[in-house]
Design a protein around this motif. Structure first.
Motif, PDB file in Angstrom:
ATOM      1  N   GLN A  33       0.827  -1.202   0.000  1.00 45.88           N
ATOM      2  CA  GLN A  33       0.000   0.000   0.000  1.00 45.88           C
ATOM      3  C   GLN A  33       0.864   1.256   0.000  1.00 45.88           C
ATOM      4  O   GLN A  33       0.599   2.223  -0.721  1.00 45.88           O
ATOM      5  CB  GLN A  33      -0.930  -0.003   1.209  1.00 45.88           C
ATOM      6  N   ILE A  98      -7.832  -1.708  -4.116  1.00 44.04           N
ATOM      7  CA  ILE A  98      -9.099  -0.989  -4.259  1.00 44.04           C
ATOM      8  C   ILE A  98     -10.243  -1.804  -3.653  1.00 44.04           C
ATOM      9  O   ILE A  98     -11.148  -1.261  -3.002  1.00 44.04           O
ATOM     10  CB  ILE A  98      -9.396  -0.680  -5.739  1.00 44.04           C
ATOM     11  N   TRP A 101     -10.131  -1.388   0.040  1.00 44.74           N
ATOM     12  CA  TRP A 101     -10.655  -0.050   0.360  1.00 44.74           C
ATOM     13  C   TRP A 101     -12.189  -0.060   0.319  1.00 44.74           C
ATOM     14  O   TRP A 101     -12.850   0.459   1.227  1.00 44.74           O
ATOM     15  CB  TRP A 101     -10.091   0.959  -0.627  1.00 44.74           C
ATOM     16  N   GLU A 104     -13.721  -2.014   3.279  1.00 44.48           N
ATOM     17  CA  GLU A 104     -13.614  -1.295   4.547  1.00 44.48           C
ATOM     18  C   GLU A 104     -14.623  -0.144   4.620  1.00 44.48           C
ATOM     19  O   GLU A 104     -15.259   0.079   5.655  1.00 44.48           O
ATOM     20  CB  GLU A 104     -12.199  -0.764   4.744  1.00 44.48           C
ATOM     21  N   ARG A 105     -14.775   0.594   3.533  1.00 48.19           N
ATOM     22  CA  ARG A 105     -15.727   1.712   3.537  1.00 48.19           C
ATOM     23  C   ARG A 105     -17.160   1.231   3.759  1.00 48.19           C
ATOM     24  O   ARG A 105     -17.959   1.912   4.410  1.00 48.19           O
ATOM     25  CB  ARG A 105     -15.657   2.481   2.211  1.00 48.19           C
ATOM     26  N   ARG A 111     -15.101   3.681   9.105  1.00 47.58           N
ATOM     27  CA  ARG A 111     -14.113   3.875   8.051  1.00 47.58           C
ATOM     28  C   ARG A 111     -14.608   4.799   6.936  1.00 47.58           C
ATOM     29  O   ARG A 111     -13.813   5.491   6.309  1.00 47.58           O
ATOM     30  CB  ARG A 111     -13.707   2.525   7.458  1.00 47.58           C
ATOM     31  N   LEU A 115     -11.902   7.332   5.251  1.00 44.12           N
ATOM     32  CA  LEU A 115     -11.247   6.879   4.026  1.00 44.12           C
ATOM     33  C   LEU A 115     -11.589   7.809   2.862  1.00 44.12           C
ATOM     34  O   LEU A 115     -12.698   8.331   2.771  1.00 44.12           O
ATOM     35  CB  LEU A 115     -11.683   5.455   3.686  1.00 44.12           C
ATOM     36  N   LEU A 177      -5.079   6.031   6.584  1.00 43.26           N
ATOM     37  CA  LEU A 177      -4.644   5.453   5.314  1.00 43.26           C
ATOM     38  C   LEU A 177      -4.152   4.026   5.467  1.00 43.26           C
ATOM     39  O   LEU A 177      -3.789   3.391   4.479  1.00 43.26           O
ATOM     40  CB  LEU A 177      -3.544   6.322   4.691  1.00 43.26           C
ATOM     41  N   PHE A 179      -4.606  -0.060   6.562  1.00 40.82           N
ATOM     42  CA  PHE A 179      -5.672  -1.038   6.606  1.00 40.82           C
ATOM     43  C   PHE A 179      -6.157  -1.211   8.041  1.00 40.82           C
ATOM     44  O   PHE A 179      -5.380  -1.225   8.972  1.00 40.82           O
ATOM     45  CB  PHE A 179      -5.194  -2.391   6.076  1.00 40.82           C
ATOM     46  N   PHE A 310      -8.043   9.325  -6.025  1.00 43.84           N
ATOM     47  CA  PHE A 310      -8.675   9.446  -4.720  1.00 43.84           C
ATOM     48  C   PHE A 310      -8.897  10.904  -4.380  1.00 43.84           C
ATOM     49  O   PHE A 310      -8.094  11.772  -4.714  1.00 43.84           O
ATOM     50  CB  PHE A 310      -7.812   8.794  -3.640  1.00 43.84           C
TER      51      PHE A 310
END
Length: 321
Positions: A33, A98, A101, A104-105, A111, A115, A177, A179, A310
């Motif tokens: 990452q 991705i 990401w 998690e969102r 998050r 994020l 940023l 994980f 992003f």
């Protein structure tokens, strides 16, 4: 996700296990990452992650040996040093990051507020980057896929790995940023990754997981309990004499399928000529092998690495072109 098994002799080499050994490691994921965020120099990586020199050097060496990175010399004020750049093989992992990401969102509490959003430059809208099938360019989830295993000797022989110390996890979780620990419970621990893959392939009972992974009962019990605790598995009453409970993936667990699909696809780069993959994923609707891709959930075009960026709440650089 349904499963069929083909009884064939497994050729030499085990691409899926090699991919999981590389990517099922917390430090390797965080280094990857960081490299996508363009932290390329050894000292930059060490300071950002708070990782020991021994651990950092070992992971970088493994990633170079796997063809994910290349060491590139540069000159500072006193001597020649090296930085680490992603190769094309390493850049192929951008959809995996991705997917993590996106998961998690959607599924990890708190998050979404921290994020960054992902912008698809073709339509200039924020996207959640759902999984798609490259053959028919339609959206896919775990229920749309049939898995065929090369043989019935087990999906993967997970290899135990040293887990983060508590203070490592706590310090990294404070950085938006990095994980989140929920992801680390799935990918950052190889036993847990093997359990989730086995569950996707239809394993339900303690004895099935034990047989599938060759895992000790006490270790298995601990990992199953942790996955239940983070909401990836749920328990029910088993209908067998040997197992008191069965374990099934929750919606949160099923939603992690895109990340695992990209790992399975990436692992094919380790195959030797003529070797069949350990696991083949078939998109039931179109009947083709699933070649995973990311889609924009607004214009439904494929997402390309050089056509995303992003945005807030935390501004990040675009992925390397």
């Amino acid at each position: 996700m349904t499963e069929a098994t083909a009884h064939r002799v497994r050729p030499a080499g085990d691409p899926l296990r090699r991919a999981l050994e590389l990517l099922g490691d917390q430090w390797t994921l965080l280094i990857l990452q960081s490299l996508f965020l363009r932290f390329r120099r050894y000292e930059e990586l060490r300071l950002r992650l708070g990782i020991s020199p021994t651990a950092l050097s070992g992971r970088l060496r493994e990633m170079v040996d796997a063809g994910m990175l290349v060491r590139t010399p540069y000159r500072d004020a006193r001597r020649t040093r090296h930085e680490y750049r992603l190769t094309e093989r390493g850049l192929e992992l951008w959809p995996l990051l991705i997917s993590i990401w996106a998961w998690e969102r959607e599924w990890v509490e708190g998050r979404r507020a921290v994020l960054p959003t992902l912008i698809h430059l073709d339509c200039e809208l924020a996207t959640s980057a759902p999984l798609g099938c490259a053959s028919c360019e339609r959206r896919v989830d775990a229920r749309d896929v049939r898995a065929r295993r090369l043989d019935d000797t087990g999906v993967v022989e997970a290899t135990a790995t040293k887990r983060f110390r508590r203070k490592d996890a706590e310090s990294l979780a404070g950085d938006p940023l990095m994980f989140f620990p929920d992801t680390m419970e799935l990918l950052g621990d190889r036993w847990s990754t093997g359990l989730v893959v086995s569950a996707l392939l239809g394993a339900r009972h303690f004895s099935e997981f034990e047989r599938e992974l060759g895992i000790g009962p006490s270790v298995l019990s601990g990992r199953l309990s942790k996955l239940v605790e983070v909401g990836v598995l749920r328990t029910g009453i088993a209908k067998t004499r040997t197992d008191a409970h069965d374990y099934r993936l929750t919606a949160k667990g099923l939603a992690f399928f895109p990340a695992l699909a990209f790992i399975a696809e990436w692992s094919r780069g380790f195959e030797i000529p003529g070797q069949e993959p350990d696991i083949t994923l078939e998109h039931v609707d179109c009947g083709n092998r699933l070649k995973p891709m990311l889609l924009c959930d607004h214009c439904w075009r494929p997402l390309l690495r050089n056509r995303i960026e992003f945005g807030g709440p935390v501004q990040l650089p675009a992925p390397p072109r």
